[in-house]
Every structure is written in structure tokens, then in C-alpha cells.
Design a protein around this motif. Structure first.
Motif, short mmCIF file in Angstrom:
data_model
loop_
_atom_site.label_atom_id
_atom_site.label_comp_id
_atom_site.label_asym_id
_atom_site.label_seq_id
_atom_site.Cartn_x
_atom_site.Cartn_y
_atom_site.Cartn_z
N LEU A 22 3.19 -18.36 -2.41
CA LEU A 22 3.80 -18.66 -3.70
C LEU A 22 3.90 -20.17 -3.87
O LEU A 22 3.95 -20.93 -2.90
CB LEU A 22 5.21 -18.06 -3.77
CG LEU A 22 5.34 -16.54 -3.72
CD1 LEU A 22 6.79 -16.15 -3.55
CD2 LEU A 22 4.77 -15.93 -5.00
N SER A 51 6.52 -16.82 1.77
CA SER A 51 6.11 -16.08 0.58
C SER A 51 6.46 -14.60 0.70
O SER A 51 6.98 -14.00 -0.24
CB SER A 51 4.61 -16.26 0.33
OG SER A 51 4.31 -17.61 0.01
N ARG A 101 9.01 -12.78 -1.79
CA ARG A 101 8.56 -11.62 -2.56
C ARG A 101 9.43 -10.40 -2.26
O ARG A 101 9.71 -9.58 -3.14
CB ARG A 101 7.09 -11.33 -2.26
CG ARG A 101 6.12 -12.34 -2.84
CD ARG A 101 4.69 -11.93 -2.55
NE ARG A 101 3.75 -12.94 -3.00
CZ ARG A 101 3.29 -13.05 -4.25
NH1 ARG A 101 3.72 -12.21 -5.17
NH2 ARG A 101 2.43 -14.00 -4.57
N TYR A 159 12.93 -14.95 -6.97
CA TYR A 159 12.41 -15.21 -5.64
C TYR A 159 13.41 -16.09 -4.88
O TYR A 159 13.11 -17.23 -4.52
CB TYR A 159 11.04 -15.90 -5.72
CG TYR A 159 9.97 -15.04 -6.36
CD1 TYR A 159 9.27 -14.09 -5.63
CD2 TYR A 159 9.66 -15.20 -7.71
CE1 TYR A 159 8.28 -13.30 -6.22
CE2 TYR A 159 8.68 -14.41 -8.31
CZ TYR A 159 8.00 -13.47 -7.56
OH TYR A 159 7.04 -12.70 -8.15
#
Length: 325
Positions: free
Chosen positions: A13, A188, A192, A300
């Protein structure tokens, strides 16, 4: 939730990040004298052991490391020594239209100071250009008391040093950094997971420790913590602190508890809030569970969990978490 492998994708990300805060510091005798003079529409420097006049004055002599206290008045006009063009000013800079950054050697100084020069184009500035300070109408004792420099000769002459002026003792400098942050693969899948209401840890192998938030590598063997493990949102308090002191930006009224929470199945605790109980009742080994925000507010971020709260279950034995303190 139960412990098990997660199917959350680990595509890295990235997102823009803004770090903004006000940095407040005491000025001390040297910087204090300089900004006090600016407030009074004057520029002063300090004479070093080699006879050179430094503007702005450093706090210590570059040759002897002794404090600089021999303050010397200089002009608010001078000569451009070097420059560069700023075609697209950013927020917080001296001017909102294109301008030049320049090193300017003020008359009476032996060093140059950096500031903005207000000219319409690069064709209007050159090394050797004579410039003068454009003073702010309201001055408080900071470098922005000089709005910028502009072409022309100063009519103010050499400043006098006023040791009786009411000194500026504190200055506040806003820090505002904008940059693009790219998360690691491990960060990430953790982020997530949070966006889906899951707590995803990482480990480097079936027999290795589970870290949450996951690290890029297992610190004991150097291998990537790429195996994703979903953890429950329950755990125990290992250590904690009762916050009694208010501070700028605080969102919760003291007293409250910041604690390290060891999730069931994890091998490292992370810091979060403990609420829905009296701060004096929080203890090591207390069983707690996550209080999640409403689903529509998830992003997030670990902020998806507002805080942890007691479950009412019996406390964990010390021996079960003594190696996680």
C-alpha cells in the motif's frame, strides 16, 4: 476470531502522509538577541574570535566553541551572493507567487543569510544585485518579521544594539512535511486486515514467533515475516501506565490508561488504550477485548479499534506472560 492463516492480500500500500506539528523552543541568549532585534526592525550579528561578523549569529564560535556574546548591528540591506528560482511556491513559504531564494550578505556582515527575494522572473535577479528587507507590519520576534527582500538600497543604515530591549525568550516554528509513504509487504497485509476488521500478525515459519504489527524480518533469524496469521481481538494487559498529565492535542481527559496488550497467540504486545473501567482497576494480567468503531468508520489504521476494555474473565497467571514484558 480464531488463530489461523489469513487470506488477506499483501499487495503493498502507499498513501500521502502529512506530518504537522509546532516546534516550540527557548531562544537562549544568542538566538534570543537576534529575534528580539528582528522584532524591533533591526538585524544584528555576533563577532567571532576571528573578527568576522556572523549573521544570523550561531550560538557558539565555530573556531573556539565558546558562546558568542559580542553582538554587532548590521544593515537590513545587502548583496545577493547566490540564488535559485522557486517557480512553484509551497504552503508556508514567504511568498505565494514565484520568487527567488537567495544567500544575501548584509552590509556589515561577513557571512550570508538565506531569505526570499521578491522579483517577477529569474531575469530580474543576479549575483551582485542590491536588495533590502521588506519588514512585516506586525513583528513578534521571528525570521518571518522580514517578509522578504526586494531590489533596492536600504535607507536604514547600520543597526544599533539595544541591550535593554524586552527579550524574546520563546519561538514557535511550524513543521509541515508532506510525503508519499509506501508500506512494506508486511505492513500492507496488517493494514489491509485492519480495514476488514481483522488483526493480522506475521511470522517467518511455523515454529517461529508471531509479531503484530508484523516486522519486515524476524529479529532472531533475519527471515521475512511473510506468513500471515490472523489473531483474535482478545488478550491480556502486560504492563501499563496511568496518564495523569494533560498535554497539547490530548483527546481523552486524564486519568486514563495506556497499556501493552498481548493478543492471544501473539508473541509481542502492542500499545493501546484501556477504557470502560476505573484506571485504578487496571492490572497486569487483566483480560481485555477490542472495542471496534462502527464498520463505516474503518480505514487502514489501528484507530479502527477505539480502545480495549475488560472482558470480566479471570486474570492470566503471571507465568503465562512474564517473558512478554
Amino acid at each position: 476470531m480464531t488463530i489461523g492463516k489469513s487470506g488477506v492480500a499483501d499487495k503493498p500500500l502507499s498513501a500521502p502522509l502529512n506530518l504537522h506539528f509546532d516546534y516550540t523552543r527557548s531562544t537562549g541568549p544568542t538566538i534570543g538577541a537576534f529575534v528580539t532585534a528582528l522584532r524591533d526592525r533591526k538585524v544584528i550579528g555576533a563577532r567571532g574570535s576571528n573578527g568576522r561578523v556572523f549573521v544570523p549569529p550561531p550560538e557558539f564560535d565555530p573556531d573556539t566553541a565558546e558562546p558568542l556574546t559580542d553582538f554587532v548591528g548590521v544593515s537590513d540591506g545587502g548583496t545577493v551572493v547566490s540564488w535559485t528560482w522557486m517557480p512553484e511556491p509551497i504552503e508556508g513559504q514567504p511568498l505565494t507567487k514565484p520568487f527567488a531564494w537567495a544567500l544575501i550578505k548584509l552590509d556589515g556582515a561577513d557571512t550570508s543569510m538565506l531569505h526570499a527575494v521578491d522579483v517577477d522572473s529569474p531575469d530580474d535577479i543576479s549575483t551582485g544585485l542590491r536588495v533590502r528587507a521588506r519588514w512585516a507590519s506586525e513583528r513578534i520576534g521571528q525570521i518571518k518579521d522580514i517578509e522578504c527582500f526586494e531590489p533596492g538600497e536600504s535607507e536604514n543604515g547600520i543597526a544599533t544594539v539595544d541591550s535593554t530591549a524586552d527579550p524574546v525568550t520563546m519561538i514557535t516554528t511550524p513543521v509541515d512535511l508532506h510525503f508519499m509513504h509506501s508500506a512494506s509487504a508486511e505492513e500492507s497485509f496488517y493494514l489491509r486486515g485492519l480495514a476488514e476488521g481483522k488483526l493480522i500478525g506475521g511470522r517467518s515459519g511455523p515454529e517461529d514467533k508471531i509479531y503484530i504489527p508484523p516486522r519486515g524480518a524476524n529479529p532472531t533469524n533475519g527471515k521475512p515475516t511473510s506468513e500471515q496469521i490472523e489473531l483474535p481481538d482478545k488478550g491480556i494487559v502486560t504492563t501499563f501506565c496511568i496518564v495523569n498529565v494533560p498535554f497539547l492535542g490530548q483527546r481523552i481527559k486524564p486519568p486514563y490508561v495506556a497499556a501493552y496488550v498481548l493478543l492471544d497467540g501473539a508473541d509481542i504486545p502492542f500499545l493501546h488504550l484501556i477504557l470502560e473501567c476505573d484506571a485504578a482497576d487496571v492490572r497486569m494480567g487483566m483480560r481485555v477485548e477490542a472495542k471496534w468503531k462502527p464498520r463505516e468508520e474503518w480505514g487502514y489504521t489501528l484507530d479502527n479499534i477505539e480502545y480495549f476494555r475488560p472482558t470480566g474473565e479471570p486474570d492470566a497467571e503471571y507465568s503465562t506472560f512474564q517473558h512478554h514484558l
